[in-house]
Design a protein around this motif. Sequence first.
Motif, mmCIF file in Angstrom:
data_model
loop_
_atom_site.group_PDB
_atom_site.id
_atom_site.type_symbol
_atom_site.label_atom_id
_atom_site.label_comp_id
_atom_site.label_asym_id
_atom_site.label_seq_id
_atom_site.Cartn_x
_atom_site.Cartn_y
_atom_site.Cartn_z
ATOM 1 N N VAL A 106 0.859 -1.319 0.001
ATOM 2 C CA VAL A 106 -0.430 -0.243 -0.026
ATOM 3 C C VAL A 106 0.755 0.982 0.352
ATOM 4 N N GLU A 107 2.075 1.172 0.540
ATOM 5 C CA GLU A 107 2.724 2.058 0.549
ATOM 6 C C GLU A 107 3.448 2.684 -0.497
ATOM 7 N N SER A 108 3.512 1.198 -1.328
ATOM 8 C CA SER A 108 3.887 1.456 -3.273
ATOM 9 C C SER A 108 2.388 2.058 -3.674
ATOM 10 N N ALA A 109 1.647 1.629 -3.137
ATOM 11 C CA ALA A 109 0.655 2.332 -4.178
ATOM 12 C C ALA A 109 0.230 3.562 -3.711
ATOM 13 N N LEU A 110 0.725 4.001 -2.512
ATOM 14 C CA LEU A 110 0.436 5.696 -2.138
ATOM 15 C C LEU A 110 1.513 6.591 -3.331
ATOM 16 N N ALA A 111 2.125 5.519 -2.922
ATOM 17 C CA ALA A 111 3.824 6.230 -4.198
ATOM 18 C C ALA A 111 3.199 6.600 -5.486
ATOM 19 N N GLU A 112 2.094 5.745 -6.182
ATOM 20 C CA GLU A 112 2.182 6.348 -7.554
ATOM 21 C C GLU A 112 0.602 6.749 -7.533
ATOM 22 N N ALA A 113 0.509 7.191 -6.196
ATOM 23 C CA ALA A 113 -1.034 8.013 -6.348
ATOM 24 C C ALA A 113 -1.683 9.480 -6.654
ATOM 25 N N ASP A 114 -0.396 10.028 -7.097
ATOM 26 C CA ASP A 114 -0.178 11.337 -7.327
ATOM 27 C C ASP A 114 -1.571 11.929 -8.160
ATOM 28 N N ASP A 115 -1.673 10.945 -9.145
ATOM 29 C CA ASP A 115 -2.719 11.579 -9.943
ATOM 30 C C ASP A 115 -4.016 11.001 -9.715
ATOM 31 N N LEU A 116 -4.316 10.195 -8.610
ATOM 32 C CA LEU A 116 -5.411 9.677 -8.596
ATOM 33 C C LEU A 116 -6.428 10.727 -6.971
ATOM 34 N N PRO A 117 -7.694 10.174 -7.433
ATOM 35 C CA PRO A 117 -8.633 11.413 -6.637
ATOM 36 C C PRO A 117 -8.419 11.536 -5.518
ATOM 37 N N PRO A 118 -8.715 12.818 -4.777
ATOM 38 C CA PRO A 118 -8.535 12.751 -3.242
ATOM 39 C C PRO A 118 -9.079 11.024 -2.722
ATOM 40 N N SER A 119 -11.254 10.781 -3.080
ATOM 41 C CA SER A 119 -11.035 10.412 -1.799
ATOM 42 C C SER A 119 -10.046 8.456 -2.220
ATOM 43 N N ARG A 120 -9.857 8.269 -3.856
ATOM 44 C CA ARG A 120 -9.104 7.049 -3.319
ATOM 45 C C ARG A 120 -7.422 7.275 -2.886
#
Length: 989
Positions: A458-472
């Motif tokens: 999940v930390e790796s997902a957060l590292a890739e989540a800059d372009d995700l909507p805030p809710s995601r």
Amino acid sequence: MRAPASSPTLIGRESDLVALRDALRDAEAGEPQAVVIGGEAGIGKSRLLEEFLAGQEATATVLLGRCVDLGDDAAPYAPFAGVLRRLIQTVGLDRVLDATGSGAGVLSALLPELADESAVPPRIGAERLYELVTVLLEKISGDRPVILAIEDVQWADRSTLELLRFIVRMAEGGRLLVVLTYRSDEVPRGHVLRSWLPELERTRRVTRWELSRLRPEQVAELVAELLGRVPDDPSLARVTELSEGVPFFVEELVCIDGLRSGDDLPATLRELVLTRFERLSDPAQRLLRVLAAGGVCVTHELLAAVFEGTPDELDAGAREAVVANLLSADSTEYSFRHALVREAIHADLLPGERTRFHARYAEALEQSPQRSAVQLSSHWLAAHDVRRAFLASLEAMEEAKRSYAYATTAAMGDRVLELWDRIPDAETLSGRDRASVIARTASALRNAGNNERALALVESALAEADDLPPSRRARLLRDKGQYLANLNRPGSAELLEEALSLVPPEAVSPGDPLRPHLLTELAAQRMLAGLFDIAIETARAAIAEAESAAPAMRSVAHNILAASLIESGRIEEGFAEFEIAGRLAVGDAGATLRHAVNASDALNSVGQYAEAVRLAESGVAQARERGVERTSGVWLAANTAEPLIALGQYDRAEEMLRIALGFDDRTGVTAQLQRARLWVWHGEPQRAEALLRRLRTPLRALAELEQQTRLSLARVSAEVAIALGDYDRAWAEARGVGSLPFRSLPGYDLPVLASASRALAELAARGGGAGGASGRGGDAAGGDGALDGALDVLAEAARLEATLDRLRAWPTARAWAPLVEAELATARAAVSDTADRAERYADALAAWESAIAAAGDAVAPVHLRPYALLRGARVALAAGERSRADVLVAEGRQAAVSGGIPLLVQVADALAEHPAGRPAAVATAHGQPLTEREEQVLALIEQGLSNKQIGERLYISAKTASVHVSSILRKTGASSRTEAVYLASRPLP
């Protein structure tokens, strides 16, 4: 004539066969048993199991399953699918459905053909599935004993292993024998069995052993049995040398043309395994090559779909292989007689053959009603069709999730992520982005118990989540917080707050449960940390934003609000909120359970023990009706133990704890802590101390986050130390109550405060402290000897009394406060300068009279009254009032006996034999105090008892008694037992 493939007589395994039959006999008596048999490949595990099962089929229901070597790609619960099909064939589908009752639909997770397309089975979780299978086996065993045998568990998927562990640990009363085999030479470092087997063995119903190689004389016996004659010496010597005592290799060597000569033997084991295969006709060899690509076992329908020859050629090839003892066949499937044969043939496949065969299996599985997406993924990957492997892996993730096979779900998620960059349109094909796949895989890992890797993902997902909507991103932060909490690490609350900041109320659509869920989780974290004011505020916010949310979610928010209000002292308001939570929970099993757990805990905390037990047992009964007594109901059952202990119903408490003890999570650890308390009052503090040593690491990690666990650990640790006479440690464990990091939970604070006060009184009486004039503070309190002369008793007594003043409004303070006051009065008396003993202890004796009276209150735990009577007797002895002490001891002993409290019976007996005029607190010549146990031993020495007699009287060994005697001689500076009695009997200065 060829020699038979195996000996009709089982050689070298006679004692193993007897042990299996003994285990079955115990199981038939209603005590479920499990046997785990290990050994290297070819050692005879299957042969032993075959011999055992063949002798039981007339009287028992035999269910045999096999695990297949497909690496990490085994279909979830693969051996159990075969087991259930065999069970249905044996007892009939109606009997199986009747035994599973309302949970019958859940069986479709294991047997897809049982799924009712008109009804979707409810999501119930892996443990509910495990319980359903366990109950099914138990009920079926009421007709005839059930033998569940699973071969080659070294190849089992993790879900199968978890189900097996549950069955072994949780089966209750059924006539069930579980037999498992595994290859010990295929369990390298890091293999899941390395940790799984020791965990399984923690229950006493498991027996485990490994089969050894045959001795030379047993090899000779086996060769003679196979040949029907005594072999020549060169041949026998060569067979013994090449086989190294492994029965499978002996049989294979002998089967080569009847072992005409030692010169006929192959040079390598691989050649040996392939020798009989190479003697088959070309069509039969072709069939076995195809079969090997499918695993150890393949159904006839699947093989027919894959084999390119005619049905007659398939039958002829299969029959030839069966006659050659390479295959066995039943009504539905073909199996290699030994996995080593399959492995050798599969390894001999040419690259092109391997690719073609696996592609055929994949194509056939896609059309099969029993298709497994996991196996489909494996076959497409082996066929080098990356795109179709990717699609199958996505399907396998969902398939495994529906079966609660979380480890397999995670493994398939890993495969999807590995293939992602090789698929140009991966996002289009999957219908989701990479971060979503990572989050789903992490969630599966969490459910499979691998929170460490879930956190990393999940930390790796957060590292890739800059372009995700805030809710995601907020959901990913929530997930990370959950994984940290599961690992007993700090930071969850901060992550939840960050998630909330990303989704302010105006940023979410009406009806979106994200914010109420985040607020509820945050309120729970704050409540567990003891930050009740913040928890109340947060829970109220969750309720306000959850008006349109599901009733179950609102119930949980009201539940957290209720518990926080009560711990804040707003008791009536809190129980009113519990009423609301209970009404909203109706119809939702999870919310109902959570309400019962928290509400019963609150009732116990305010001293309403009988009502707490009633509510908790009602919840357990509901869990039993739903068939989840051994899963969802376990935490509630463990929670019931505490009020039962307070009521003195120790046997019922032990029974409630029994099932929870089989769990390795927080439930099991908490149950073990309660069990340690039971052992203390049973008079087994040494046993409780050993258990505490094992629990201390996981409990300390949990205590960093949860105040209730912190206080419970302090209470039990102090009680164990007091029972062992280690007052230094008791003080160290309990002295911090009322100050940080101990945040107040009044119902839990008061017993810890009582232990701290008792430890202070004992240390003062043993010269471990000074009066108020010393000016030395209590911060120097530490381990052995650290308290000597460094404890300001009066200052510490004042500090503890100030803590008590803050707790006096709590309902149970009516019973506990007078006890604390009596202990503190005793501590002050011990450091008083008053020379007259009667005058010095006058206030303490009056305080103990008040404590004894208060211990009769309905909010007082049952053990409190005999405890107060015996403590009062010790103070009377210190004051020189022997007759008064005798009355208190007699009354205390009677109360301890009627209450079933062996520890206090022992204390009463020791006090009754206490030498007249000798104070309960003994000063020694070397300034080292005697422990309470040493005082008991000293009293018995004075009566002239030997070490053996002392041990019998105190329920300890003679050797332990001797150790205590030696310690007494050392501490008193005496050279004899008589001198020790004289020196220790001198009054305190």
